[in-house]
Write a protein that holds these residues in place. Structure first.
Motif, PDB file in Angstrom:
ATOM      1  N   UNK A  63      72.347 -15.339  67.740  1.00 54.31           N
ATOM      2  CA  UNK A  63      71.857 -16.639  68.256  1.00 54.31           C
ATOM      3  C   UNK A  63      71.253 -16.597  69.685  1.00 54.31           C
ATOM      4  N   UNK A  64      72.438 -16.429  70.499  1.00 52.83           N
ATOM      5  CA  UNK A  64      71.759 -16.937  71.677  1.00 52.83           C
ATOM      6  C   UNK A  64      70.366 -15.457  72.613  1.00 52.83           C
ATOM      7  N   UNK A  65      70.611 -14.080  71.528  1.00 57.48           N
ATOM      8  CA  UNK A  65      70.064 -13.227  71.679  1.00 57.48           C
ATOM      9  C   UNK A  65      68.663 -13.325  71.141  1.00 57.48           C
ATOM     10  N   UNK A  66      68.869 -14.244  70.203  1.00 60.11           N
ATOM     11  CA  UNK A  66      67.233 -14.259  69.031  1.00 60.11           C
ATOM     12  C   UNK A  66      66.628 -15.489  70.193  1.00 60.11           C
ATOM     13  N   UNK A  67      67.235 -16.048  70.601  1.00 64.37           N
ATOM     14  CA  UNK A  67      66.607 -17.581  71.362  1.00 64.37           C
ATOM     15  C   UNK A  67      66.312 -17.760  72.915  1.00 64.37           C
ATOM     16  N   UNK A  68      67.650 -17.236  73.445  1.00 64.57           N
ATOM     17  CA  UNK A  68      68.183 -17.757  75.439  1.00 64.57           C
ATOM     18  C   UNK A  68      68.502 -18.713  75.149  1.00 64.57           C
ATOM     19  N   UNK A  69      69.148 -19.699  74.169  1.00 65.50           N
ATOM     20  CA  UNK A  69      69.715 -20.702  74.357  1.00 65.50           C
ATOM     21  C   UNK A  69      70.546 -21.152  74.367  1.00 65.50           C
ATOM     22  N   UNK A  70      71.976 -21.717  75.291  1.00 60.54           N
ATOM     23  CA  UNK A  70      72.846 -21.494  75.074  1.00 60.54           C
ATOM     24  C   UNK A  70      73.370 -22.799  74.244  1.00 60.54           C
ATOM     25  N   UNK A  71      72.670 -23.907  74.406  1.00 60.94           N
ATOM     26  CA  UNK A  71      72.852 -25.498  73.715  1.00 60.94           C
ATOM     27  C   UNK A  71      73.151 -24.849  71.950  1.00 60.94           C
ATOM     28  N   UNK A  72      71.316 -23.879  71.855  1.00 62.79           N
ATOM     29  CA  UNK A  72      71.525 -23.528  69.983  1.00 62.79           C
ATOM     30  C   UNK A  72      72.714 -22.685  69.902  1.00 62.79           C
ATOM     31  N   UNK A  73      73.107 -21.653  70.538  1.00 59.00           N
ATOM     32  CA  UNK A  73      74.264 -20.985  70.699  1.00 59.00           C
ATOM     33  C   UNK A  73      75.488 -21.248  70.959  1.00 59.00           C
ATOM     34  N   UNK A  74      75.870 -22.570  70.991  1.00 61.57           N
ATOM     35  CA  UNK A  74      76.917 -23.456  71.266  1.00 61.57           C
ATOM     36  C   UNK A  74      77.351 -23.661  70.153  1.00 61.57           C
ATOM     37  N   UNK A  75      76.221 -24.211  69.450  1.00 62.74           N
ATOM     38  CA  UNK A  75      75.133 -24.825  68.074  1.00 62.74           C
ATOM     39  C   UNK A  75      76.745 -23.949  67.117  1.00 62.74           C
ATOM     40  N   UNK A  76      76.207 -22.630  66.863  1.00 69.57           N
ATOM     41  CA  UNK A  76      76.585 -21.849  65.933  1.00 69.57           C
ATOM     42  C   UNK A  76      77.802 -21.955  65.910  1.00 69.57           C
ATOM     43  N   UNK A  77      77.855 -20.906  66.858  1.00 69.91           N
ATOM     44  CA  UNK A  77      79.478 -20.373  67.366  1.00 69.91           C
ATOM     45  C   UNK A  77      80.190 -22.241  67.159  1.00 69.91           C
ATOM     46  N   UNK A  78      79.850 -23.341  66.991  1.00 68.66           N
ATOM     47  CA  UNK A  78      80.914 -24.182  66.431  1.00 68.66           C
ATOM     48  C   UNK A  78      81.157 -24.289  65.017  1.00 68.66           C
ATOM     49  N   UNK A  79      79.591 -24.101  64.858  1.00 71.36           N
ATOM     50  CA  UNK A  79      79.133 -24.339  63.063  1.00 71.36           C
ATOM     51  C   UNK A  79      80.354 -22.635  62.477  1.00 71.36           C
TER      52      UNK A  79
END
Length: 183
Positions: A63-79
């Motif tokens: 997710x971070x590689x696609x969007x470079x957003x730490x918050x989106x990556x953290x949300x994906x990790x938690x999911x």
């Protein structure tokens, strides 16, 4: 006759000794069984937690590689953690470290509290806290479209014989930048 009476009186002191030995052996057996149950439970929880952390950090890295957003990556990790564990209260810590202009390392630390069943009788703890760590190095997306999930996955059981493999069921990975083949 006197000899028989003396033997009988001497043997009376030994009656019930097997009961004491059996009780001691039973306590030892139950203690070892309880230890095996608790250690096995801890091992299973740690293995499942490590698998969940690995899957979560890979998904977050993608997710971070696609969007470079730490918050989106953290949300994906938690999911992914929520999907892959039965525990609703996991303590997590996610750290993003820039390695170069094109890559970022994501380090995930996950803690879970596992209850003790038999070991709490021998110690003052009712639970033990497990900690696992997982890391992923993610690169920024290539210009254009980002590849699919299979760009990052090893696939086995390939049934087509190619000149590179010369045998069926070889391990193959083929992306734009990398080709790996082997048995």
């Amino acid at each position: 006759m006197l000899r028989a009476i003396q033997q009988y009186q001497q043997s009376r002191g030994q009656k019930g000794a097997i009961l004491v030995l059996a009780a001691a052996a039973m306590a030892l057996f139950l203690g070892c069984s309880g230890l095996a149950v608790d250690i096995g439970n801890i091992y299973v929880h740690k293995a499942r937690l490590q698998n969940a952390a690995d899957a979560a950090v890979i998904a977050g890295g993608y997710k971070y590689g696609a969007q470079e957003s730490q918050s989106d990556a953290k949300t994906q990790i938690q999911s992914y953690l929520n999907s892959n564990t039965n525990v609703s209260t996991l303590a997590t810590n996610t750290i993003f470290t820039t390695k170069s202009t094109n890559s970022t390392k994501i380090t995930l630390t996950v803690n879970e509290t596992v209850p003790l069943y038999f070991l709490k009788l021998l110690s003052d703890k009712d639970a033990v806290t497990l900690e696992v760590k997982s890391a992923a190095l993610c690169n920024k997306a290539r210009t254009g479209t980002i590849g699919g999930i299979f760009d990052y996955t090893f696939l086995g059981g390939y049934s087509k014989v190619t000149p590179q493999t010369k045998s069926p069921n070889a391990l193959l990975l083929d992306t734009d930048n990398l080709t790996i083949s082997g048995k």
